[in-house]
Design an enzyme around this catalytic site. Structure first.
Site, PDB file in Angstrom:
ATOM      1  N   LYS A 182       0.914  -1.270   0.058  1.00  0.00           N
ATOM      2  CA  LYS A 182       0.092   0.171  -0.009  1.00  0.00           C
ATOM      3  C   LYS A 182       0.930   1.166   0.018  1.00  0.00           C
ATOM      4  O   LYS A 182       1.491   1.612   0.990  1.00  0.00           O
ATOM      5  CB  LYS A 182      -0.834   0.056   1.341  1.00  0.00           C
ATOM      6  CG  LYS A 182      -2.049   0.813   0.996  1.00  0.00           C
ATOM      7  CD  LYS A 182      -2.054   2.103   0.799  1.00  0.00           C
ATOM      8  CE  LYS A 182      -1.734   3.108   2.164  1.00  0.00           C
ATOM      9  NZ  LYS A 182      -2.043   4.488   1.575  1.00  0.00           N
ATOM     10  N   GLY A 218       7.147   5.395   7.998  1.00  0.00           N
ATOM     11  CA  GLY A 218       6.584   6.551   7.934  1.00  0.00           C
ATOM     12  C   GLY A 218       6.488   7.250   9.391  1.00  0.00           C
ATOM     13  O   GLY A 218       7.713   7.234   9.923  1.00  0.00           O
ATOM     14  N   SER A 219       5.484   7.903   9.993  1.00  0.00           N
ATOM     15  CA  SER A 219       5.714   8.809  11.104  1.00  0.00           C
ATOM     16  C   SER A 219       5.651   7.653  12.334  1.00  0.00           C
ATOM     17  O   SER A 219       5.017   6.693  12.160  1.00  0.00           O
ATOM     18  CB  SER A 219       4.583   9.731  11.233  1.00  0.00           C
ATOM     19  OG  SER A 219       3.149   9.158  11.399  1.00  0.00           O
ATOM     20  N   VAL A 234       1.833   7.063  13.327  1.00  0.00           N
ATOM     21  CA  VAL A 234       0.934   6.018  12.640  1.00  0.00           C
ATOM     22  C   VAL A 234       1.445   4.746  12.950  1.00  0.00           C
ATOM     23  O   VAL A 234       0.838   3.745  13.106  1.00  0.00           O
ATOM     24  CB  VAL A 234       0.920   6.406  11.135  1.00  0.00           C
ATOM     25  CG1 VAL A 234       0.402   5.493  10.357  1.00  0.00           C
ATOM     26  CG2 VAL A 234       0.357   7.667  11.014  1.00  0.00           C
ATOM     27  N   GLY A 235       3.103   4.695  13.093  1.00  0.00           N
ATOM     28  CA  GLY A 235       3.636   3.394  13.164  1.00  0.00           C
ATOM     29  C   GLY A 235       3.310   2.782  14.455  1.00  0.00           C
ATOM     30  O   GLY A 235       2.964   1.483  14.805  1.00  0.00           O
ATOM     31  N   GLU A 287      10.092   1.578  10.381  1.00  0.00           N
ATOM     32  CA  GLU A 287      11.150   2.577  10.011  1.00  0.00           C
ATOM     33  C   GLU A 287      10.293   3.872  10.300  1.00  0.00           C
ATOM     34  O   GLU A 287       9.480   4.104   9.354  1.00  0.00           O
ATOM     35  CB  GLU A 287      11.906   2.407   8.737  1.00  0.00           C
ATOM     36  CG  GLU A 287      12.850   3.496   8.597  1.00  0.00           C
ATOM     37  CD  GLU A 287      13.554   3.125   7.374  1.00  0.00           C
ATOM     38  OE1 GLU A 287      14.049   4.348   7.008  1.00  0.00           O
ATOM     39  OE2 GLU A 287      13.987   2.291   6.839  1.00  0.00           O
ATOM     40  N   CYS A 296      13.804  10.796   6.231  1.00  0.00           N
ATOM     41  CA  CYS A 296      14.006  10.292   7.530  1.00  0.00           C
ATOM     42  C   CYS A 296      15.511  10.228   7.981  1.00  0.00           C
ATOM     43  O   CYS A 296      15.694  10.412   9.149  1.00  0.00           O
ATOM     44  CB  CYS A 296      13.045   9.018   7.719  1.00  0.00           C
ATOM     45  SG  CYS A 296      13.673   7.735   6.480  1.00  0.00           S
ATOM     46  N   GLU A 298      11.261  16.034  14.138  1.00  0.00           N
ATOM     47  CA  GLU A 298      11.583  16.217  12.920  1.00  0.00           C
ATOM     48  C   GLU A 298      10.839  16.975  12.033  1.00  0.00           C
ATOM     49  O   GLU A 298       9.476  17.097  12.172  1.00  0.00           O
ATOM     50  CB  GLU A 298      11.346  14.645  12.544  1.00  0.00           C
ATOM     51  CG  GLU A 298      11.771  14.277  11.050  1.00  0.00           C
ATOM     52  CD  GLU A 298      11.307  12.835  10.637  1.00  0.00           C
ATOM     53  OE1 GLU A 298      12.128  12.226  10.069  1.00  0.00           O
ATOM     54  OE2 GLU A 298      10.130  12.418  11.009  1.00  0.00           O
TER      55      GLU A 298
END
Length: 506
Positions: free
Chosen positions: A195, A248-249, A252-253, A270, A304, A401
């Protein structure tokens, strides 16, 4: 604005903007629309709203089909049962297919993401190398045996594919991040539902089409496109998936990990980074300045592993900053389709606003803005190369970040202080040390808690070396031979030779 002379204005008459491909998802080897019939339309971030592609907006029904296809392909299909030699040959053909379409893929990546066309071209070629490396290593995966655990006993350790893997990738490096995961997952014998970000899905669909043409069997590599809640979250929730890998963030992770934990499902993550670049007084300042600028401005800072914290020895701070500022003020930025461009736009208006908010916060906290600090939003989602000095560790621009072209400068007096500053972060994804003294550099980098490190370079990469994070930057490792461990189950088998000793004599 101080950078206006170096801004390369987008050419809205460029014929390459005329292409508006309409993509279809790849599910069970077929190119399909979403069952809803809805599409997501992507506007170029670097060309004032020009439409550059569209793809289906998947919902729960589409995810059900894709996960079902991957489950059948794993449980009953030929892929996990093929010899590693057979899988390897097909994966090499995928690498060749990517190389044959480098220019086409690079153009799509440039238009959707906003990255410079020259950078995109190099990234696509690198991805072919990732596929080729994984193809070769797929033949070298093995288990183990133990022949010394007793005269009548033999121990076997088998490596088996983990199963159906859901892979969720972000918008900043869609082709690279998918290529860092998909080849290792299918090389281990798994099947995949990918996705990609709803903002940059075109090249991920093209990757699956190339894989299909190369002979990857139906259902092994599926791509669904859409928004996270509808098209991503089910990959963590559905009991038919055995693993979810997310890039991702942190927010969300963490949420996906919570959902997967309810089923004790394997998770690879990651997440964010706030990479330090430590520059010692004995460093080659010309090379370090170029590396520092590249580390923070590469991909417009939307990276990142960006080296966004400059931690420089106080004796060379002024000399180094003079060189970094000179590069920053001359750096050509703007139109991603211009071969001279070094970095392009922010991904979206909302992200541009986020970056600008951080810059204003840095000024309010007392940091000194040396250059940049403004947007070029009338021409696209552009933000100027920005450098701060006088940054304190507690400032938001030093801790959070930003994901933009913003460099925060801190100083140190000795190696212990440099390491303490580098480690003073919830993240631990990447780090760099610049020094002409290799012993000093190595002793320093060994003490920095980060998973992807460089000495006298930055944002360098090779398929052979693993990548991944410490602390809140993530879980697991990709690439190298370690990448196959991520997508493997390890089974121990105890074999008794001859007649076993009786437990009960009746």
């Amino acid at each position: 604005m101080p950078h206006a002379a170096n801004f390369l204005s987008p050419d809205l008459g460029d014929s390459r903007l005329a292409q508006r491909p309409s993509y279809r998802m790849v599910i069970d080897g077929r190119s399909v629309e979403a069952m809803s019939g809805r599409h997501i339309h992507r506007l170029s971030p670097g060309h004032a709203g020009a439409q550059v592609g569209s793809w289906p907006e998947a919902g729960a029904e589409d995810l059900d089909l894709a996960i079902g296809a991957a489950r059948r392909a794993f449980d009953h299909g030929p892929w996990p049962r093929m010899s590693s030699a057979e899988r390897s040959r097909i994966m090499f053909r995928v690498a060749d297919g990517i190389l044959a379409r480098v220019d086409e893929l690079a153009l799509v990546e440039s238009l959707e993401v906003g990255k410079p066309i020259a950078q995109a071209r190099g990234e696509i070629a690198y991805c072919a190398d990732l596929w080729a490396y994984a193809a070769g290593q797929a033949r070298g995966m093995h288990g183990d045996s133990h022949n010394d655990i007793g005269d009548n006993r033999l121990g076997l350790v088998l490596r088996e594919p983990v199963g159906v893997v859901g892979i969720i990738t972000p918008w900043n490096f869609p082709f690279i991040i998918a290529s860092e995961r998909v080849p290792w997952a299918i090389g281990a014998g798994c099947t995949v539902v990918l996705k990609p970000s709803e903002l940059t899905s075109g090249t991920s669909i093209m990757m699956a089409e190339i894989a299909r043409d190369a002979g990857v069997p139906d259902g092994v590599f599926n791509v669904v496109t859409g928004y996270g809640d509808a098209a991503g979250q089910p990959l963590a929730e559905d009991p038919r998936t055995d693993m979810v890998a997310f890039t991702g963030s942190l927010r969300v992770g963490t949420r996906l990990a919570e959902l997967a934990a309810r089923q004790v499902k394997r998770v690879g993550l990651e997440l964010g980074g706030k990479g330090p670049q430590i520059v010692f007084s004995d460093a080659d300042l010309e090379a370090a300045a170029d590396g520092v600028a590249y580390g923070v401005f590469h991909n417009a800072g939307q990276c990142c592993i960006s080296g966004s914290r400059l931690i420089v020895h106080e004796d060379v701070r002024d000399a180094l900053l003079e060189r970094v500022l000179d590069i920053s003020r001359k750096l050509p930025f703007g139109d991603p389709l211009n071969e001279r461009t070094r970095f392009g736009p922010m991904i979206s208006p909302a992200h541009l606003e986020k970056v600008e908010t951080y810059v204003r916060a840095g000024e309010a906290d007392g940091a000194e803005l040396l250059t940049g600090g403004a947007s070029e939003s009338d021409k696209g989602h552009y933000f100027q190369p920005t450098v701060f000095s006088g940054v304190r560790p507690e400032m938001s621009i030093a801790r959070e970040e930003i994901f933009g072209p913003v460099l925060s400068t801190l100083t140190f007096r000795n190696a212990d202080e440099a390491v303490a500053l580098a480690n003073d972060s919830e993240f631990g994804l990447s780090a760099t040390v610049w020094s002409s003294n290799l012993e000093s550099a190595m002793q320093t980098i060994r003490r920095v808690r980060a998973g992807r490190c460089w000495v006298n370079s930055v944002i360098d990469g090779t398929p052979e070396l693993p990548v991944g994070g410490y602390k809140k930057s993530g879980l697991g490792r990709e690439l190298g031979r370690y990448g196959f461990d991520e997508y493997s189950q390890i089974k121990g088998i105890h074999v008794t030779l001859g007649k076993p000793q009786r437990w009960f004599e009746g």
